[in-house]
Design a protein around this motif. Sequence first.
Motif, PDB file in Angstrom:
ATOM      1  N   ALA A  57     -60.309  54.820 117.477  1.00 40.58           N
ATOM      2  CA  ALA A  57     -59.821  55.835 118.413  1.00 40.58           C
ATOM      3  C   ALA A  57     -58.457  56.361 117.986  1.00 40.58           C
ATOM      4  N   GLU A  58     -57.591  55.486 117.491  1.00 43.16           N
ATOM      5  CA  GLU A  58     -56.234  55.885 117.149  1.00 43.16           C
ATOM      6  C   GLU A  58     -56.171  56.760 115.899  1.00 43.16           C
ATOM      7  N   TYR A  59     -57.130  56.626 114.993  1.00 38.07           N
ATOM      8  CA  TYR A  59     -57.106  57.438 113.781  1.00 38.07           C
ATOM      9  C   TYR A  59     -58.004  58.652 113.845  1.00 38.07           C
ATOM     10  N   ALA A  60     -58.617  58.900 114.985  1.00 34.21           N
ATOM     11  CA  ALA A  60     -59.437  60.101 115.145  1.00 34.21           C
ATOM     12  C   ALA A  60     -58.645  61.150 115.920  1.00 34.21           C
ATOM     13  N   SER A  61     -58.923  62.408 115.635  1.00 36.13           N
ATOM     14  CA  SER A  61     -58.312  63.483 116.409  1.00 36.13           C
ATOM     15  C   SER A  61     -58.917  63.498 117.813  1.00 36.13           C
ATOM     16  N   ARG A  62     -58.258  64.208 118.720  1.00 39.56           N
ATOM     17  CA  ARG A  62     -58.754  64.256 120.096  1.00 39.56           C
ATOM     18  C   ARG A  62     -60.187  64.779 120.147  1.00 39.56           C
ATOM     19  N   ARG A  63     -60.486  65.807 119.331  1.00 34.49           N
ATOM     20  CA  ARG A  63     -61.822  66.396 119.368  1.00 34.49           C
ATOM     21  C   ARG A  63     -62.889  65.409 118.911  1.00 34.49           C
ATOM     22  N   TRP A  64     -62.587  64.620 117.876  1.00 36.02           N
ATOM     23  CA  TRP A  64     -63.599  63.767 117.265  1.00 36.02           C
ATOM     24  C   TRP A  64     -63.479  62.301 117.688  1.00 36.02           C
ATOM     25  N   ARG A  65     -62.598  62.014 118.648  1.00 31.96           N
ATOM     26  CA  ARG A  65     -62.375  60.614 119.031  1.00 31.96           C
ATOM     27  C   ARG A  65     -63.632  59.990 119.626  1.00 31.96           C
ATOM     28  N   GLY A  66     -64.300  60.722 120.502  1.00 30.03           N
ATOM     29  CA  GLY A  66     -65.519  60.184 121.094  1.00 30.03           C
ATOM     30  C   GLY A  66     -66.576  59.889 120.053  1.00 30.03           C
ATOM     31  N   LEU A  67     -66.734  60.790 119.082  1.00 31.06           N
ATOM     32  CA  LEU A  67     -67.720  60.575 118.028  1.00 31.06           C
ATOM     33  C   LEU A  67     -67.329  59.381 117.166  1.00 31.06           C
ATOM     34  N   ALA A  68     -66.037  59.259 116.833  1.00 33.05           N
ATOM     35  CA  ALA A  68     -65.596  58.161 115.971  1.00 33.05           C
ATOM     36  C   ALA A  68     -65.907  56.809 116.598  1.00 33.05           C
ATOM     37  N   VAL A  69     -65.577  56.650 117.883  1.00 32.14           N
ATOM     38  CA  VAL A  69     -65.813  55.361 118.531  1.00 32.14           C
ATOM     39  C   VAL A  69     -67.306  55.156 118.786  1.00 32.14           C
ATOM     40  N   SER A  70     -68.036  56.229 119.059  1.00 32.24           N
ATOM     41  CA  SER A  70     -69.483  56.105 119.247  1.00 32.24           C
ATOM     42  C   SER A  70     -70.176  55.710 117.947  1.00 32.24           C
ATOM     43  N   LEU A  71     -69.742  56.284 116.826  1.00 30.81           N
ATOM     44  CA  LEU A  71     -70.281  55.860 115.531  1.00 30.81           C
ATOM     45  C   LEU A  71     -69.983  54.391 115.296  1.00 30.81           C
ATOM     46  N   ASN A  72     -68.807  53.970 115.715  1.00 28.12           N
ATOM     47  CA  ASN A  72     -68.444  52.561 115.596  1.00 28.12           C
ATOM     48  C   ASN A  72     -69.441  51.690 116.360  1.00 28.12           C
ATOM     49  N   SER A  73     -69.802  52.116 117.561  1.00 30.12           N
ATOM     50  CA  SER A  73     -70.787  51.371 118.342  1.00 30.12           C
ATOM     51  C   SER A  73     -72.172  51.429 117.709  1.00 30.12           C
ATOM     52  N   THR A  74     -72.487  52.544 117.057  1.00 28.50           N
ATOM     53  CA  THR A  74     -73.770  52.651 116.357  1.00 28.50           C
ATOM     54  C   THR A  74     -73.883  51.608 115.258  1.00 28.50           C
ATOM     55  N   GLY A  75     -72.736  51.285 114.638  1.00 29.31           N
ATOM     56  CA  GLY A  75     -72.738  50.261 113.604  1.00 29.31           C
ATOM     57  C   GLY A  75     -73.278  48.941 114.109  1.00 29.31           C
ATOM     58  N   TYR A  76     -72.977  48.602 115.361  1.00 31.31           N
ATOM     59  CA  TYR A  76     -73.476  47.356 115.956  1.00 31.31           C
ATOM     60  C   TYR A  76     -75.009  47.353 115.986  1.00 31.31           C
ATOM     61  N   ALA A  77     -75.592  48.464 116.456  1.00 34.92           N
ATOM     62  CA  ALA A  77     -77.056  48.551 116.529  1.00 34.92           C
ATOM     63  C   ALA A  77     -77.673  48.538 115.137  1.00 34.92           C
ATOM     64  N   LEU A  78     -77.036  49.211 114.188  1.00 34.59           N
ATOM     65  CA  LEU A  78     -77.539  49.195 112.814  1.00 34.59           C
ATOM     66  C   LEU A  78     -77.501  47.791 112.228  1.00 34.59           C
ATOM     67  N   GLY A  79     -76.381  47.097 112.459  1.00 35.91           N
ATOM     68  CA  GLY A  79     -76.269  45.739 111.946  1.00 35.91           C
ATOM     69  C   GLY A  79     -77.306  44.813 112.546  1.00 35.91           C
ATOM     70  N   ALA A  80     -77.576  44.979 113.848  1.00 32.66           N
ATOM     71  CA  ALA A  80     -78.581  44.154 114.508  1.00 32.66           C
ATOM     72  C   ALA A  80     -79.974  44.450 113.962  1.00 32.66           C
ATOM     73  N   THR A  81     -80.280  45.736 113.754  1.00 29.59           N
ATOM     74  CA  THR A  81     -81.603  46.115 113.256  1.00 29.59           C
ATOM     75  C   THR A  81     -81.814  45.652 111.825  1.00 29.59           C
ATOM     76  N   LEU A  82     -80.858  45.964 110.942  1.00 35.52           N
ATOM     77  CA  LEU A  82     -80.969  45.535 109.550  1.00 35.52           C
ATOM     78  C   LEU A  82     -80.922  44.017 109.432  1.00 35.52           C
ATOM     79  N   GLY A  83     -80.112  43.387 110.303  1.00 40.36           N
ATOM     80  CA  GLY A  83     -80.019  41.936 110.266  1.00 40.36           C
ATOM     81  C   GLY A  83     -81.349  41.271 110.554  1.00 40.36           C
ATOM     82  N   GLY A  84     -82.097  41.840 111.497  1.00 44.71           N
ATOM     83  CA  GLY A  84     -83.417  41.284 111.781  1.00 44.71           C
ATOM     84  C   GLY A  84     -84.342  41.344 110.580  1.00 44.71           C
ATOM     85  N   LEU A  85     -84.310  42.473 109.864  1.00 40.96           N
ATOM     86  CA  LEU A  85     -85.158  42.615 108.675  1.00 40.96           C
ATOM     87  C   LEU A  85     -84.733  41.640 107.574  1.00 40.96           C
ATOM     88  N   ILE A  86     -83.411  41.519 107.370  1.00 42.21           N
ATOM     89  CA  ILE A  86     -82.906  40.604 106.342  1.00 42.21           C
ATOM     90  C   ILE A  86     -83.233  39.160 106.698  1.00 42.21           C
TER      91      ILE A  86
END
Length: 446
Positions: free
Chosen positions: A134-163
């Motif tokens: 959040a601190e390194y994103a601009s005001r316009r893109w802050r929501g997307l930056a933190v949401s992408l961060n949360s997407t990483g959790y779901a990606l890690g969980a999904t890929l982790g299951g396959l691995i």
Amino acid sequence: MSQDLRADFDEGPMHRSQWVAVAVCVLLNMLDGFDVLVMAFTGKAVSAEFGLNGAQLGLLLSAGLVGMAAGSLFLAPFADRVGRRPLILGCLVIVSAGMLLSSLSGSATQLGLLRVFTGLGIGGILACSNTIAAEYASRRWRGLAVSLNSTGYALGATLGGLIAVVLIGAFGWRSVFLFGGAATLLAIPLVLAGMPESLDFLLTRRPNRALDKVNAVARRFGRPPLDALPTVTAAPAGVAAGFRTLLAPRLRRATLVLWTAFFFVMAGFYFVTGWTPTLLVEAGLSATQGLTGGTLLNLGGIFGATALGALAARWPLRTVLIVYLLATAAMLALFLAALGSLTTAFAAGALIGLFVNGCVAGLYALTPVVYDSGVRATGVGTAISIGRIGAILSPTVAGALLDAGWTPRNLYLAFAAVFVLTAASLILLRSEPERPVRRKADPVQA
């Protein structure tokens, strides 16, 4: 030259190095998604080796969540004292050590204690990575930056299951922990290379050679250097003072609203993701179809967090989050009615995953902008820890209600009501914090 560098970051275009820092945060959340769910991946094999019953396995599954709650509450606030980057590096060491030692566990008790230890590091990382994204994103893109961060959790969980499936089949359950520990250890040089210290922390806490460090960050992100550090409002003097600040009159309402929202949204999230496969079977689907429905929830979540961030780039984040909460409530209320058609049921499951994951991502994105830099990691970490309490209690409460005679439909309707009430509570929250008025630039270079 002396200028408002923080305002330049808020209103200016995103430099590629800022996106790199956000990408490192996403990677950290992918590792966290794998590490958090590693017991779910290995639970059957661990139970077979140690001869565990269902209750004992349940304790192992909860151990990591307990550690995460403690890490978010007790470790994350130190990021407001020593810096976001040093705490993330320290937590990575904790997680990698915990995972590697877990692969050597000789008993379920040892494994459970190591899961709590590992969770401490994960809790600290989750709070700090969301804060720094959040601190390194601009005001316009802050929501997307933190949401992408949360997407990483779901990606890690999904890929982790396959691995995990591949590793368990070839080398046994211990190899999954070994892989997770090694991958976490390899993330340390990536953080050193791609994630500078938070600009907000440097401007607020003024560590040694603060001006030089601020200017190094400015040059890295394509901004002109400062001649002097601006004067800012003093930050709380210690960790305990940071906690007190959260409940001071200026922040009390926002803090209580966020704690309430985190508790109920995380409770709803873990009910949906934890109980849906079982409840689908109880409602008449086969075991395979129930597992498919649970998988679609996770897949929907990958898109839900990203979509929320994209919407937040155009509309106020709080408004988008309220819409997500109400949509989640509507989908939960209608979900079991869709079971007459398998295709409709699976589509509804994916939509629930999309919206409920987006609700979690929205809270992660909203919380950092409510607090000033001096207590930001404390505020985020405390809210996450409150949410973890809801996550720990929710599956148990749902099971007790089922034993008491509640039907799956009643449970889904109850949690739908929870999401509606959470949406109503967010109306009380200001979408942007009150910024302290900046005074004349201070020529002292700290």
